[in-house]
Design a protein around this motif. Structure first.
Motif, PDB file in Angstrom:
ATOM      1  N   LEU A 240       0.819  -1.209   0.000  1.00  0.00           N
ATOM      2  CA  LEU A 240       0.000   0.000   0.000  1.00  0.00           C
ATOM      3  C   LEU A 240       0.854   1.262   0.000  1.00  0.00           C
ATOM      4  N   ALA A 241       0.329   2.299  -0.635  1.00  0.00           N
ATOM      5  CA  ALA A 241       0.906   3.631  -0.507  1.00  0.00           C
ATOM      6  C   ALA A 241       0.597   4.169   0.892  1.00  0.00           C
ATOM      7  N   PRO A 242       1.333   5.154   1.385  1.00  0.00           N
ATOM      8  CA  PRO A 242       0.989   5.765   2.675  1.00  0.00           C
ATOM      9  C   PRO A 242      -0.464   6.227   2.667  1.00  0.00           C
ATOM     10  N   HIS A 243      -1.177   5.924   3.745  1.00  0.00           N
ATOM     11  CA  HIS A 243      -2.595   6.245   3.894  1.00  0.00           C
ATOM     12  C   HIS A 243      -3.477   5.449   2.933  1.00  0.00           C
ATOM     13  N   GLY A 244      -2.952   4.340   2.411  1.00  0.00           N
ATOM     14  CA  GLY A 244      -3.736   3.492   1.532  1.00  0.00           C
ATOM     15  C   GLY A 244      -4.795   2.718   2.295  1.00  0.00           C
ATOM     16  N   THR A 245      -5.670   2.064   1.539  1.00  0.00           N
ATOM     17  CA  THR A 245      -6.808   1.349   2.121  1.00  0.00           C
ATOM     18  C   THR A 245      -6.831  -0.093   1.628  1.00  0.00           C
ATOM     19  N   ALA A 246      -6.954  -1.017   2.579  1.00  0.00           N
ATOM     20  CA  ALA A 246      -7.114  -2.434   2.256  1.00  0.00           C
ATOM     21  C   ALA A 246      -8.519  -2.864   2.649  1.00  0.00           C
ATOM     22  N   VAL A 247      -9.197  -3.551   1.734  1.00  0.00           N
ATOM     23  CA  VAL A 247     -10.541  -4.066   1.987  1.00  0.00           C
ATOM     24  C   VAL A 247     -10.474  -5.590   1.891  1.00  0.00           C
ATOM     25  N   LEU A 248     -10.704  -6.260   3.014  1.00  0.00           N
ATOM     26  CA  LEU A 248     -10.693  -7.718   3.062  1.00  0.00           C
ATOM     27  C   LEU A 248     -12.145  -8.202   3.056  1.00  0.00           C
ATOM     28  N   TYR A 249     -12.563  -8.861   1.965  1.00  0.00           N
ATOM     29  CA  TYR A 249     -13.963  -9.271   1.856  1.00  0.00           C
ATOM     30  C   TYR A 249     -14.148 -10.781   1.865  1.00  0.00           C
ATOM     31  N   GLY A 250     -13.067 -11.540   1.900  1.00  0.00           N
ATOM     32  CA  GLY A 250     -13.176 -13.005   1.912  1.00  0.00           C
ATOM     33  C   GLY A 250     -12.052 -13.613   2.716  1.00  0.00           C
ATOM     34  N   TRP A 251     -12.135 -14.918   2.921  1.00  0.00           N
ATOM     35  CA  TRP A 251     -11.086 -15.601   3.693  1.00  0.00           C
ATOM     36  C   TRP A 251     -10.859 -16.985   3.084  1.00  0.00           C
ATOM     37  N   LEU A 252     -10.417 -16.998   1.825  1.00  0.00           N
ATOM     38  CA  LEU A 252     -10.094 -18.266   1.192  1.00  0.00           C
ATOM     39  C   LEU A 252      -8.963 -18.971   1.931  1.00  0.00           C
ATOM     40  N   ASP A 253      -8.094 -18.205   2.565  1.00  0.00           N
ATOM     41  CA  ASP A 253      -7.096 -18.760   3.480  1.00  0.00           C
ATOM     42  C   ASP A 253      -7.660 -18.590   4.886  1.00  0.00           C
ATOM     43  N   PRO A 254      -8.043 -19.690   5.551  1.00  0.00           N
ATOM     44  CA  PRO A 254      -8.720 -19.557   6.849  1.00  0.00           C
ATOM     45  C   PRO A 254      -7.808 -19.209   8.012  1.00  0.00           C
ATOM     46  N   ARG A 255      -6.515 -19.136   7.775  1.00  0.00           N
ATOM     47  CA  ARG A 255      -5.603 -18.782   8.852  1.00  0.00           C
ATOM     48  C   ARG A 255      -5.771 -17.307   9.213  1.00  0.00           C
ATOM     49  N   PRO A 256      -5.384 -16.920  10.421  1.00  0.00           N
ATOM     50  CA  PRO A 256      -5.539 -15.515  10.818  1.00  0.00           C
ATOM     51  C   PRO A 256      -4.837 -14.573   9.847  1.00  0.00           C
ATOM     52  N   ALA A 257      -5.520 -13.496   9.511  1.00  0.00           N
ATOM     53  CA  ALA A 257      -4.912 -12.480   8.642  1.00  0.00           C
ATOM     54  C   ALA A 257      -3.875 -11.690   9.429  1.00  0.00           C
ATOM     55  N   GLN A 258      -2.768 -11.361   8.770  1.00  0.00           N
ATOM     56  CA  GLN A 258      -1.710 -10.583   9.394  1.00  0.00           C
ATOM     57  C   GLN A 258      -1.628  -9.215   8.721  1.00  0.00           C
ATOM     58  N   LEU A 259      -1.367  -8.199   9.512  1.00  0.00           N
ATOM     59  CA  LEU A 259      -1.252  -6.842   8.985  1.00  0.00           C
ATOM     60  C   LEU A 259       0.181  -6.539   8.574  1.00  0.00           C
ATOM     61  N   GLY A 260       0.317  -5.748   7.518  1.00  0.00           N
ATOM     62  CA  GLY A 260       1.633  -5.297   7.124  1.00  0.00           C
ATOM     63  C   GLY A 260       2.169  -4.252   8.094  1.00  0.00           C
ATOM     64  N   LEU A 261       3.419  -3.942   7.961  1.00  0.00           N
ATOM     65  CA  LEU A 261       4.063  -2.968   8.853  1.00  0.00           C
ATOM     66  C   LEU A 261       4.238  -1.624   8.177  1.00  0.00           C
ATOM     67  N   ASN A 262       3.527  -1.425   7.076  1.00  0.00           N
ATOM     68  CA  ASN A 262       3.620  -0.200   6.302  1.00  0.00           C
ATOM     69  C   ASN A 262       2.490   0.730   6.738  1.00  0.00           C
ATOM     70  N   TRP A 263       2.719   1.491   7.775  1.00  0.00           N
ATOM     71  CA  TRP A 263       1.679   2.353   8.338  1.00  0.00           C
ATOM     72  C   TRP A 263       1.949   3.809   7.963  1.00  0.00           C
ATOM     73  N   PRO A 264       0.958   4.720   7.928  1.00  0.00           N
ATOM     74  CA  PRO A 264      -0.443   4.471   8.263  1.00  0.00           C
ATOM     75  C   PRO A 264      -1.209   3.853   7.090  1.00  0.00           C
TER      76      PRO A 264
END
Length: 332
Positions: A240-264
């Motif tokens: 993501l670019a700084p201040h970008g937006t991620a939209v998670l709408y499915g979970w084809l991988d059932p393992r816990p989702a992990q967040l990137g370290l590229n904040w904000p």
């Protein structure tokens, strides 16, 4: 019309693969107050259907005898007391905002609350309509209403060969955004480019973050639209670019989702049912789909059509093979 006491429907009595699906006669009565009965002409399959059948959806089926299916198109045959928006003969489609273990639309006829039915776009046939509602409302709701997609935005779309993925490519193009499709291997690359993807990243061989940075001139993507989740979600955040937006709408991988370290960055856990519960958003989504189908900027990509309820299990097998691109349908 004299309503039959029974209709054929697809049920399952245990969790499992496509082999657990059964076509059975089930009772069906006339529509009650606020309900609409319609004859089903085409059914659209969604990944949620397979997850629900396997017991891995976000709510469980009630067994035995669970129904299945969110998406169908047909013609109204009867309406219940108090229904004013529909009359017999109206071409309609299911607006998937219900418990499909109870109201599942894999059937010859279904009775739904009027809030779960919308008019088909003018001129759209049953197959197009059954392929359109859930895919395009998900793409519209996630990208436009939630992420605020704007012209010039780069949009990374995972699972891009799916029904929702191909709808998201078209939705991005309609808004002047730049769709970056991801797929596991190179086999679907050319088809995704033909469908409008500006770039295609094969995640089994390409470094996703490096490729996104290269495509965007180093700044990263403004939006990620993800169907997968799991640990791989972290790399999408890193792209993501700084201040970008991620939209998670499915979970084809059932393992816990992990967040990137590229904040904000902003992360939305998107639920399409929540969008469709609101009448104003449902109305906007219907208008968006209708206008897009009319002007040709939205056109469902049909992978394969199966004929008859007895082919539903075969349709599920194709869906789980991941060999297709676009929407799988069953016609009646």
């Amino acid at each position: 019309m004299t309503t039959s006491l029974h209709t054929k429907a697809v049920l399952f009595h245990e969790l499992g693969g496509p082999e657990v699906l059964r076509v059975e006669d089930v009772p069906i009565g006339p529509p009650g107050p606020g309900e609409v009965l319609f004859r089903v002409d085409a059914i659209g399959l969604n990944r949620a259907d397979a997850l629900f059948r396997a017991g891995t959806y976000y709510y469980p089926p009630t067994l035995p005898g669970s129904r299945l299916g969110y998406e169908a198109a047909g013609v109204v045959e009867a309406v219940g007391e108090g229904v004013t928006g529909f009359v017999p003969g109206d071409p309609v489609m299911a607006a998937a905002d219900f418990d499909f273990g109870v109201h599942g639309v894999y059937a010859e006829r279904v009775v739904l609350p009027q809030e779960s039915v919308v008019h088909r776009p003018v001129g759209a046939d049953a197959v197009t309509s059954a392929a359109a509602w859930l895919t395009y409302t998900t793409a519209y709701g996630g990208l436009v209403e939630t992420a605020g997609m704007a012209p010039g935005d780069h949009v990374v779309i995972t699972g891009a060969s799916s029904g929702v993925g191909t709808a998201a490519i078209q939705t991005a193009l309609r808004h002047g955004a730049i769709p970056i499709a991801t797929t596991r291997g190179p086999r679907k690359r050319q088809r995704l480019l033909e469908l409008g993807a500006a770039h295609v990243i094969a995640t089994d061989s390409d470094d996703l973050v490096a490729e996104v940075r290269r495509i965007t001139g180093g700044k990263g993507t403004e939006i990620v639209f993800d169907a997968i989740g799991g640990p791989g979600f972290a790399a999408l955040g890193d792209a993501l670019a700084p201040h970008g937006t991620a939209v998670l709408y499915g979970w084809l991988d059932p393992r816990p989702a992990q967040l990137g370290l590229n904040w904000p960055q902003t992360v939305h856990m998107y639920n399409n049912g929540t969008l469709l519960e609101r009448s104003d958003l449902r109305r906007r989504a219907a208008a968006y789909i209708g206008s897009g189908l009319t002007d040709g900027t939205l056109a469902p990509v049909i992978a394969e059509t199966f004929d008859g309820l007895d082919r539903v299990a075969d349709a599920h097998r194709l869906m789980e093979s991941n060999a297709h691109t676009g929407k799988i349908l069953v016609t009646l």
